[in-house]
Structure formats: structure tokens, C-alpha cells
Design a protein around this motif. Structure first.
Motif, mmCIF file in Angstrom:
data_model
loop_
_atom_site.group_PDB
_atom_site.id
_atom_site.type_symbol
_atom_site.label_atom_id
_atom_site.label_comp_id
_atom_site.label_asym_id
_atom_site.label_seq_id
_atom_site.Cartn_x
_atom_site.Cartn_y
_atom_site.Cartn_z
ATOM 1 N N SER A 55 0.856 -1.195 0.000
ATOM 2 C CA SER A 55 0.000 0.000 0.000
ATOM 3 C C SER A 55 0.889 1.241 0.000
ATOM 4 O O SER A 55 2.097 1.159 0.217
ATOM 5 N N ASP A 56 0.284 2.403 -0.233
ATOM 6 C CA ASP A 56 1.062 3.643 -0.317
ATOM 7 C C ASP A 56 1.919 3.846 0.927
ATOM 8 O O ASP A 56 3.098 4.206 0.839
ATOM 9 N N VAL A 57 1.330 3.605 2.074
ATOM 10 C CA VAL A 57 2.053 3.644 3.344
ATOM 11 C C VAL A 57 1.530 2.503 4.211
ATOM 12 O O VAL A 57 0.318 2.245 4.241
ATOM 13 N N THR A 58 2.432 1.827 4.895
ATOM 14 C CA THR A 58 2.046 0.726 5.777
ATOM 15 C C THR A 58 2.504 1.035 7.190
ATOM 16 O O THR A 58 3.683 1.375 7.407
ATOM 17 N N VAL A 59 1.590 0.896 8.139
ATOM 18 C CA VAL A 59 1.913 1.069 9.550
ATOM 19 C C VAL A 59 1.892 -0.305 10.209
ATOM 20 O O VAL A 59 0.937 -1.072 10.030
ATOM 21 N N SER A 60 2.954 -0.650 10.925
ATOM 22 C CA SER A 60 3.006 -1.940 11.612
ATOM 23 C C SER A 60 3.550 -1.758 13.012
ATOM 24 O O SER A 60 4.092 -0.698 13.357
ATOM 25 N N ALA A 61 3.421 -2.799 13.822
ATOM 26 C CA ALA A 61 3.855 -2.728 15.211
ATOM 27 C C ALA A 61 5.372 -2.616 15.300
ATOM 28 O O ALA A 61 6.104 -3.013 14.387
ATOM 29 N N LYS A 62 5.840 -2.091 16.392
ATOM 30 C CA LYS A 62 7.274 -1.849 16.581
ATOM 31 C C LYS A 62 8.086 -3.147 16.528
ATOM 32 O O LYS A 62 9.205 -3.179 16.040
ATOM 33 N N GLY A 63 7.497 -4.230 16.991
ATOM 34 C CA GLY A 63 8.240 -5.489 17.041
ATOM 35 C C GLY A 63 8.275 -6.259 15.746
ATOM 36 O O GLY A 63 8.905 -7.315 15.661
ATOM 37 N N ALA A 64 7.592 -5.761 14.711
ATOM 38 C CA ALA A 64 7.568 -6.469 13.434
ATOM 39 C C ALA A 64 8.907 -6.322 12.730
ATOM 40 O O ALA A 64 9.653 -5.363 12.938
ATOM 41 N N SER A 65 9.229 -7.302 11.863
ATOM 42 C CA SER A 65 10.457 -7.210 11.080
ATOM 43 C C SER A 65 10.278 -6.160 9.999
ATOM 44 O O SER A 65 9.184 -5.644 9.779
ATOM 45 N N ASP A 66 11.374 -5.865 9.297
ATOM 46 C CA ASP A 66 11.314 -4.840 8.259
ATOM 47 C C ASP A 66 10.288 -5.164 7.187
ATOM 48 O O ASP A 66 9.666 -4.287 6.600
ATOM 49 N N SER A 67 10.111 -6.478 6.908
ATOM 50 C CA SER A 67 9.148 -6.877 5.887
ATOM 51 C C SER A 67 7.764 -7.108 6.474
ATOM 52 O O SER A 67 6.840 -7.487 5.766
ATOM 53 N N GLY A 68 7.629 -6.893 7.799
ATOM 54 C CA GLY A 68 6.326 -6.985 8.431
ATOM 55 C C GLY A 68 5.920 -8.366 8.882
ATOM 56 O O GLY A 68 4.818 -8.565 9.368
ATOM 57 N N GLU A 69 6.813 -9.354 8.772
ATOM 58 C CA GLU A 69 6.431 -10.712 9.129
ATOM 59 C C GLU A 69 6.578 -10.941 10.636
ATOM 60 O O GLU A 69 7.199 -10.162 11.361
ATOM 61 N N THR A 70 6.057 -12.086 11.088
ATOM 62 C CA THR A 70 6.045 -12.413 12.500
ATOM 63 C C THR A 70 7.446 -12.616 13.042
ATOM 64 O O THR A 70 8.256 -13.306 12.449
ATOM 65 N N THR A 71 7.740 -11.986 14.185
ATOM 66 C CA THR A 71 9.039 -12.179 14.820
ATOM 67 C C THR A 71 8.890 -12.547 16.296
ATOM 68 O O THR A 71 9.877 -12.824 16.960
ATOM 69 N N ALA A 249 5.477 2.599 0.215
ATOM 70 C CA ALA A 249 5.372 1.404 -0.626
ATOM 71 C C ALA A 249 6.749 0.947 -1.092
ATOM 72 O O ALA A 249 7.057 -0.250 -1.101
ATOM 73 N N LYS A 250 7.598 1.890 -1.465
ATOM 74 C CA LYS A 250 8.944 1.537 -1.932
ATOM 75 C C LYS A 250 9.766 0.929 -0.808
ATOM 76 O O LYS A 250 10.492 -0.055 -1.004
ATOM 77 N N GLU A 251 9.678 1.492 0.377
ATOM 78 C CA GLU A 251 10.441 0.962 1.516
ATOM 79 C C GLU A 251 9.974 -0.444 1.876
ATOM 80 O O GLU A 251 10.792 -1.320 2.188
ATOM 81 N N THR A 252 8.658 -0.664 1.829
ATOM 82 C CA THR A 252 8.143 -2.005 2.100
ATOM 83 C C THR A 252 8.595 -2.991 1.038
ATOM 84 O O THR A 252 9.025 -4.113 1.346
ATOM 85 N N ALA A 253 8.515 -2.585 -0.236
ATOM 86 C CA ALA A 253 8.943 -3.459 -1.326
ATOM 87 C C ALA A 253 10.433 -3.762 -1.222
ATOM 88 O O ALA A 253 10.863 -4.905 -1.427
ATOM 89 N N ASP A 254 11.235 -2.743 -0.882
ATOM 90 C CA ASP A 254 12.682 -2.948 -0.752
ATOM 91 C C ASP A 254 13.002 -3.908 0.393
ATOM 92 O O ASP A 254 13.907 -4.745 0.286
ATOM 93 N N ALA A 255 12.257 -3.772 1.501
ATOM 94 C CA ALA A 255 12.484 -4.663 2.637
ATOM 95 C C ALA A 255 12.124 -6.099 2.283
ATOM 96 O O ALA A 255 12.843 -7.049 2.638
ATOM 97 N N ASN A 256 11.017 -6.278 1.579
ATOM 98 C CA ASN A 256 10.638 -7.626 1.134
ATOM 99 C C ASN A 256 11.662 -8.183 0.148
ATOM 100 O O ASN A 256 12.019 -9.364 0.194
ATOM 101 N N GLN A 257 12.117 -7.319 -0.770
ATOM 102 C CA GLN A 257 13.102 -7.750 -1.761
ATOM 103 C C GLN A 257 14.404 -8.157 -1.077
ATOM 104 O O GLN A 257 15.067 -9.110 -1.489
ATOM 105 N N LYS A 258 14.761 -7.448 -0.023
ATOM 106 C CA LYS A 258 15.984 -7.767 0.711
ATOM 107 C C LYS A 258 15.905 -9.154 1.332
ATOM 108 O O LYS A 258 16.909 -9.865 1.429
ATOM 109 N N ASP A 259 14.694 -9.542 1.761
ATOM 110 C CA ASP A 259 14.516 -10.857 2.366
ATOM 111 C C ASP A 259 14.826 -11.981 1.382
ATOM 112 O O ASP A 259 15.353 -13.024 1.765
#
Length: 859
Positions: A55-71, A249-259
């Protein structure tokens, strides 16, 4: 211009003899280009996927990883209160915002408790159906979930497992198991790289994945017209403060791509490395081809020199032929590389990772790299034969049908080869006697390179002795035909050495990896036998943590004497030397773990580490931070409070299982970590009552029937699983090495084919005095077998030396057992003989069909 015309004429006159060299270039270039196209296509696929799903901007919890997955260690995704959604909507520039819940720490099963997760290693995702997902998913049948009893599945997963509307499936998470029926099937509008996706309604997703309502893992924010993502992020951050992760959106995509980038880079460079090995082997093939062609054209070259051609012109003529060979092979290789990439994509599709040819990416650099690499390697390989051609004297060429041997060059070659081999052996000795693995690794690399080059250089000198021994053992039984095969192999030791060296390289790597892999399995097995004192190990192969419900089911098994729980988390350590070590792993277990895993202690007793407010550290950690028995370490637990723990034991750092672990008791951790934040078990040890191992094994598996995400293994199962994992890795490596071995086989075929042409008159004379076609073919086959076995002996011997040295380095990390896989080594040696027989089929057939009179008349 005259040089180019001569080169063109010679190239097309001998195009049949050039064919196998061209195939070697084609295969090597094709593998390089195929790897580049395939990995570029994967990057394009993931780029499109992440761009489409962000999405254009994604808000997630502080403890989430850069790509937003469960940690979270408790198996649940980090969440934020639903009130965040209202705050986000207040931010300037927000067109819309939607709260979502998703988790990848889940297992989804069908009605028969069979897993629906991908076999390719791609994630299983369960989340709430939302507007952002609706951009990339199209419901093709049924409807979106609208209640606790409904779930939607992606079309790829439905097709793979034969799921249809109304089928019942179960979602198993850290909260428990939730069952629902399929209400809809949705197809991807972008390429799905293999993930299995399941959707619940928001309320059900909250209860199923987190265990409470009124929380979200993410808030997807859409920007109003004219508002950039960066500005929207700034506005949302200002509204929320710094307690949440806010990404464009770019930061989220870059974080996912980094994974996925790390995995793709490893695969890319590994495949390119094997392509490089194939190129190296191909060099020997090209050198042999041009060396033999130069020898066969000695008279022709002599005539050219006699009528005024200079050495440089002759040299350039041969190099021009190599240039043509490189161009033809490389151009075909680039095309083959694209085909290989498409084939790899289809193969990945069979494994569950869907890659569309619509995303096929051929960067302009790929064909350029292929062409330049192929041409440069071919021309460099032909340089020595070209120089040799330029040195041919006109009178010597007119007197003799072949180029004379250079005795001085032979002596120089022998001295250089001996020095390199001795230097390689000394480097390997230094590697094996090193005190640190990092120091030894450098010497191992130097030793491998020097010994390999040394064996290549000294190969022609070794050929004489080795071929004579092989001839005495294998060929003498075939009478005169066998003796002639031996003499043919000895006729040109340089050629035999180069041909055998091509096969040697691939087989040396096979032998080395076989020794290392077998030693790793043997060492781990030995460690299991020595240290593991429990009957069963329960864990999830997908990395999912073990839920309290599953532990309770195990504890209810009557045939078990005890259950030992094992969990770990991260904490900040403040050591006696005043240093603070962030995010350091600490393991918590039941006191019985000291019995179930007999870890060697240097000082103190491990059982004491499980006393209240106590812990253990490993020897290296203690030395680095001045820790002794009785030292206190301040441990600030993640999601908990800080504790001053007393060091009661120092364990050995020279172990394989649980290497580097620092232990405390579960009760100590529970004292400082809230119950709802306590980590779930990573694995569980189970010990059967005396004499009830078989019954306990059956009962334990039955108790976990409703938890298919966990696997019960006894020690034999665990050893087999370890062996299978290493075996699968080795098989994949052997498959990649097969390219180099195929090129080496082409080298044997080419050498024999050109050798038959070179000996045409000789073959005619032998046939005229009574040698039958059958005997002639047998002679050529025996010659091929001897060359192949010569390469195999050198390769296997060299590889076992490398492998044994590598094992000495692994011994510094606790892998103490050297195991030579003799069945594999013997099998490869015998297989090399069959490779030799196969390589000789076409040359022997062509030799047998020669017209005797025409052969005798050949100049």
C-alpha cells in the motif's frame, strides 16, 4: 585479409572437428546466461509482486520485522491496538486506511490433517481479506469469507491439492486450531512465486492468529490525490509518534526484496561458480582441439611459412579460427541460456514456485557477458597452440608430418608442476594443522588452487606412469589389442594429460564434497550418540514453535517418563567487564535437559545452571568477558524485565549440538517475562519409561495427530533426516557439477575423434595386415577407458586429500570424525570406466567404417 580468408577456409574445412569444442563453449556460455536470465526474472517477479501488494504507506507494530512478518517468540504476530486506525485516518493526506491481520507462523491442513503448505519453502500466509489484497487477487468462484466458519484460498493452492468450495480445512496457529469451510477461491492477478494464501474475515483472523479482538498487525494507508508517499509517511508519523513502524510502498517493497535477495544471490553465484568450473574444463578441450589440429596441419603450415607467411601471420590465423569458434559457440550459448532459464522456470513451477514467462528478463548485459566471456576464454585457450604453430620451421614441417616434441619444455613443465604440487601439499598441511578455522580456510583455498594447477601441469609426466600401471592391470588381458591401446594412450602424454585433467577437475570436487558430507554426517551421528540421552525429539520442520496445547498432549502420554521443554529468546547481556551485548541468545529449558543433552562442562555442573537466578555460559564467551564461576551477568529479557543471574557452569565451546548455547531454567525466565510474552518451545525432548520405547513412540505420534506441523523422531529417525538433508544438498551440487563432467566427456570424445583422424593411415595399415573392425573398435574403447580412469585416479586422489584437510578444519568446530565414503569413491571410479566406453562409441564406430585402401593412401 589473407590471414582471415585462410582462417575462414580452415575453420569451415574442419567444422566437424570444431563441433565438440563449440558445444563446450555453448554449454558454458548457456549456463552463465541461463543463470543471469533466471535470477533476473526472479528479481523482476518479486519486484512486481511486492510493488503490487504494498500500500502507499504501511503502519506496523514496533516489534515487526522490516518486511512486516512475524518475529514474536510466542508464535503470535506483533500487534497494535485498533485505535491506531482512527489516529491514522486523522492524518493529513489520507484518502483511506484499513486495518489488517496476518501471520506466517501457521500451518494449514485439509480434512485428513495433511499439510497444505508449499513444498518449495515458500511461506504459508493466513490473513484478513482486505481492499489491498483485492488489488492483486480476483475471486474466481464463491465469495469472500463472511463469518467464523468461512475461509478463502488462492487458486494455485486449490489446484495443487484438489480443494473445492465447501471443503473443510484447519488453520493451526499458536492460539489453537480453527476449522472453516472454503467459501471462495481467488486467483492471482500478479505472478505468485509459490506462497499459499488463505483469507479469513477480520474478526475471525484476530481471534485465530492473535487470540484477541481489537488489534491489527498492519494498517494499509492510501494517499489522497496529489500527496506523495513520502509526504504521507511524514504526516502519519507526526500523528502517531515514534511507537510504530511507518514505511512507504517503496520501503516495504525494498524490505521484502531484501529478504529474498540473499537467497537469490547465493543461488546466482553458486550457479555461476559451477559455470566457471565448466569453462575451466572447456579450456582443456579447446587446447587439445587446436593442439591436434595444428599437429595435423604441420605440412600445411610449413608450406605457408615456406611461401612467405610470418610467424605472426600463422599465429593470428589460428587465433582467428578460435575467435570464430568462440563467436559461434557464444551466440548459440546465449540462445541456449534463454532456453535454460525457461526450463528452470518450468522446473520451479513443478516445485511450487510459479514464475511466468511474461516476466522473462533478458538484460542487455547478459548476452554481452556471454559473448565476451565465451570469446575471451576460447581465444586464451587457443593461444598456446597458436604459439606452437607459429614456431614451426618450414623445413621441419616439410620433413615431418607432425610437430616435434619440445624436450626442454617438458623438463620445464615437470619442474613447474612439481613445485606447484609441493606448494599445494604444504599449504594443505598448514591448513590441517591450523589452530583456528579462519586461518586454516585461507591455507585450504591456497592449497586447493596450487595442487589443482600443479596436477594439471604435471599431468603429462604422471600419464606415463599411471597409464602403464592401468595397462598392466586392465589391458594386458586383451592381448595385442590391449597393448596397442596402452601405447596409443602413451603416444602423446601431453594430450592424454590434458584430456584426463578435464575429467579430473569435476571428479576432484565430487570426491572432496563426498568426504566432507560423509564426515559431517558421521560426526553429527557420533555427537548424537555421545550427547543425546533422550529417546525422542519433537520439533517442526517448518520452524513453527510448539504450542502449549501440543505440549500438554505429549505430557498426557502414559508411556513417557518425562518431557523436557526447550525454548530460547534474546536478551541484552551486561557482562562483568562492563560491556553490553545487544540481542544475545539465551536458552531456557527444564532441569532435565542437563540429562537429555550431555553437554561437556569445563567448570562447574550444568545442573546448577537450572537453579533459581542461575545460568551457564560457554567457554569462549567466558574467556572474552572475564567470566568465572560465581560471576553475575545482568540479563535484560526481551519483552520482560532485567535479572542478575549467577554463572554456575561454563560449558565447552567445542561441541556440535547446541554450540554456543547459554542456559537458564524456564522457571527463572518465567520470573522475569510475563506469561503472555513467554516464548513457546522450539523443541521438546521426550524420554520413554524403561522398556516401553516402541509403545511410547507410537503413542507420542498418536497424541500429536491433531498437530501435523510437528514431527516425532527417535534418534535413528533424526540421523536419517540429517543424512537426507546433507544428501539432498550434495545431490544438487553433483547435478551442477554434471555440466563440467559432460564437457570433460566431450573432451574425451573430441580427443579420440581427432586422434582417429590423425592416425588414419596407421589404422588403414593395421586393417590391411589383419586387424578386424571389432579389434580396432575395442582398441579405441580401451584407450578411452584408460584415459578416463587416469583422470579419475588423479581427481579422486586429489579430492580425497582436499576433503580430508577440510575435515581437519571442521574438527576445530567439533566435527571430529573423518569418514571416507568408499562406496561413492569406488562407484565414481567404476563409473569413469563406463564414461570412457561411452565417449569412445562414435570415434570407434567411425574408425571401424574406414575404407582400408583410402586410409592407406591418406597423407
Amino acid at each position: 585479409m589473407t590471414v582471415m580468408k585462410t582462417s575462414m577456409r580452415n575453420f569451415f574445412a574442419h567444422k566437424g572437428r570444431m563441433a565438440l569444442s563449440a558445444i563446450a563453449v555453448l554449454l558454458s556460455v548457456g549456463f552463465v546466461c541461463g543463470t543471469l536470465v533466471f535470477t533476473d526474472t526472479m528479481s523482476t517477479t518479486f519486484d512486481k509482486l511486492f510493488a503490487a501488494t504494498s500500500s502507499d504507506v504501511t503502519v506496523s507494530a514496533k516489534g515487526a520485522s522490516d518486511s512486516g512478518e512475524t518475529t514474536a517468540d510466542n508464535g503470535r504476530p506483533p500487534v497494535m491496538p485498533a485505535s491506531v486506525l482512527a489516529e491514522v485516518r486523522k492524518a493529513q493526506g489520507v484518502k483511506s486506511a484499513e486495518g489488517t491481520v496476518f501471520s506466517t507462523s501457521v500451518t494449514v491442513v485439509d480434512a485428513d490433517k495433511d499439510s497444505l503448505s508449499p513444498s518449495s519453502g515458500a511461506p504459508t500466509v493466513v490473513g484478513s481479506w482486505n481492499a489491498n489484497d483485492a488489488r492483486t487477487m480476483k475471486i474466481t468462484s464463491g465469495a469472500a469469507p463472511k463469518g467464523a466458519d468461512q475461509i478463502m484460498v488462492d487458486a494455485d493452492t486449490a489446484d495443487k491439492h484438489g480443494l473445492k468450495l465447501g471443503d473443510e480445512i484447519g488453520v493451526i496457529s499458536a492460539v489453537g486450531t480453527h476449522e472453516a469451510k472454503i467459501s471462495g477461491i481467488a486467483d492471482f492477478t500478479v505472478t505468485n512465486p509459490g506462497a499459499a494464501i488463505f483469507y479469513l474475515d477480520t474478526k475471525t483472523a484476530q481471534q485465530t492468529l492473535v487470540g484477541e479482538s481489537g488489534v491489527y498487525t498492519n494498517v494499509n494507508v492510501t494517499a489522497a490525490a496529489g500527496v506523495s508517499d513520502a509526504q504521507l509517511k511524514k504526516n502519519v508519523t507526526a500523528e502517531l509518534g515514534g511507537d510504530f513502524q511507518v514505511k512507504t510502498a517503496k520501503e516495504t517493497a525494498d524490505a521484502n526484496q531484501k529478504d529474498v535477495e540473499g537467497f537469490m544471490n547465493v543461488m546466482k553465484y553458486a550457479m555461476l561458480g559451477f559455470a566457471g568450473i565448466a569453462f575451466l574444463v572447456g579450456i582443456f578441450l579447446i587446447i587439445n582441439t587446436f593442439s591436434m589440429l595444428v599437429a595435423q596441419r604441420t605440412r600445411e603450415i610449413g608450406l605457408m611459412r615456406a611461401i612467405g607467411s610470418s610467424r605472426k601471420q600463422v599465429n593470428r590465423s589460428v587465433l582467428a579460427e578460435a575467435l570464430l569458434l568462440g563467436l559461434v559457440g557464444s551466440v548459440l550459448g546465449v540462445g541456449a541460456g534463454v532456453g535454460l532459464a525457461v526450463g528452470l522456470m518450468k522446473l520451479m513451477g513443478q516445485m511450487g514456485m510459479e514464475l511466468s514467462t511474461d516476466d522473462l528478463t533478458v538484460a542487455w548485459t547478459t548476452p554481452v557477458v556471454g559473448l565476451v566471456l565465451g570469446v575471451i576464454v576460447t581465444v586464451l585457450a587457443a593461444y598456446l597452440p597458436a604459439r606452437r604453430a607459429g614456431k614451426i620451421s618450414p623445413m621441419a614441417a616439410l620433413r615431418d608430418a607432425g610437430a616435434p616434441a619440445d624436450a626442454k619444455a617438458g623438463w620445464i613443465r615437470g619442474i613447474i608442476g612439481t613445485v606447484l604440487t609441493a606448494g599445494g601439499a604444504f599449504a594443505l598441511y598448514l591448513a590441517g594443522s591450523a589452530d583456528k578455522a579462519t586461518d586454516g580456510s585461507l591455507w585450504l583455498g591456497i592449497g586447493v588452487v596450487l595442487s589443482l594447477i600443479g596436477f594439471v601441469v604435471i599431468g603429462p609426466l604422471l600419464a606415463g606412469a599411471v597409464v602403464r600401471v592401468l595397462g598392466a592391470v586392465l589391458l594386458r588381458a586383451f592381448g595385442p589389442v590391449g597393448r596397442m591401446a596402452e601405447r596409443n594412450a602413451l603416444r602423446n602424454p601431453r594430450r592424454t594429460g590434458a584430456t584426463g585433467a578435464a575429467l579430473m577437475i569435476g571428479l576432484a570436487l565430487v570426491a572432496c564434497l563426498s568426504v566432507v558430507g560423509s564426515s559431517m554426517v558421521a560426526s553429527a551421528t557420533d555427537q548424537l550418540d555421545k550427547t543425546v540421552g533422550t529417546d525422542f525429539i519433537v520439533q517442526s520442520d517448518s520452524g513453527q514453535l510448539i504450542t502449549p496445547q501440543a505440549v500438554k498432549a505429549m505430557k498426557a502420554t502414559p508411556e513417557l517418563e518425562r518431557i523436557t521443554e526447550y525454548k530460547w529468546t534474546e536478551a541484552d547481556f551486561t557482562t562483568p567487564d562492563g560491556k553490553t551485548l545487544k540481542d544475545t541468545a539465551i536458552t531456557a529449558a527444564d532441569p532435565s535437559y542437563a540429562t537429555d543433552l550431555r553437554t561437556e562442562t569445563v567448570t562447574g555442573k550444568l545442573t546448577d545452571a537450572y537453579k533459581p537466578d542461575s545460568m551457564s555460559v560457554h567457554e569462549k564467551f567466558a574467556e572474552d568477558h572475564g567470566i568465572t564461576l560465581g560471576s553475575k551477568i545482568k540479563v535484560a529479557f526481551k519483552d520482560g524485565s532485567a535479572a542478575d543471574l549467577t554463572v554456575r557452569a561454563i560449558t565447552s565451546s567445542d561441541v556440535v549440538i547446541d554450540a554456543g548455547a547459554m542456559y537458564t531454567s524456564i522457571s527463572t525466565m518465567a520470573k522475569y517475562v510475563p506469561a503472555d510474552k513467554m516464548p513457546l518451545d522450539t523443541l521438546v525432548f521426550a524420554t520413554a519409561k524403561e522398556g516401553q520405547q516402541d509403545a511410547a513412540y507410537t503413542s507420542l505420534k498418536s497424541a500429536l495427530h491433531d498437530y501435523p506441523q510437528y514431527t516425532v523422531r527417535d534418534q535413528t529417525d533424526y540421523k536419517d533426516a540429517l543424512k537426507d538433508q546433507i544428501g539432498q544438498l550434495l545431490n544438487m551440487i553433483y547435478g551442477l557439477l554434471a555440466l563440467a563432467i559432460i564437457v570433460a566427456v566431450l573432451g574425451v570424445v573430441n580427443t579420440l575423434a581427432l586422434s582417429v583422424v590423425e592416425r588414419t593411415r596407421e589404422i588403414g595399415l593395421m586393417r590391411a595386415i589383419g586387424l578386424s573392425r571389432r579389434q580396432l573398435r575395442r582398441m579405441i574403447r580401451m584407450e578411452s577407458v584408460v584415459i578416463a580412469l587416469f583422470g579419475a585416479l588423479l581427481g579422486l586422489g586429489l579430492g580425497m586429500g582436499w576433503g580430508a584437510t577440510a575435515q581437519q578444519l571442521l574438527a576445530l568446530e567439533g566435527l571430529m570424525v573423518l569418514d571416507i565414503p568408499w562406496p561413492t569413491i569406488i562407484g565414481v571410479f567404476v563409473g569413469s570406466a563406463f564414461v570412457g566406453l561411452f565417449a569412445a562409441l562414435i570415434p570407434a564406430f567411425r574408425a571401424g567404417r574406414m575404407n582400408v585402401l583410402n586410409a592407406i593412401a591418406t597423407e
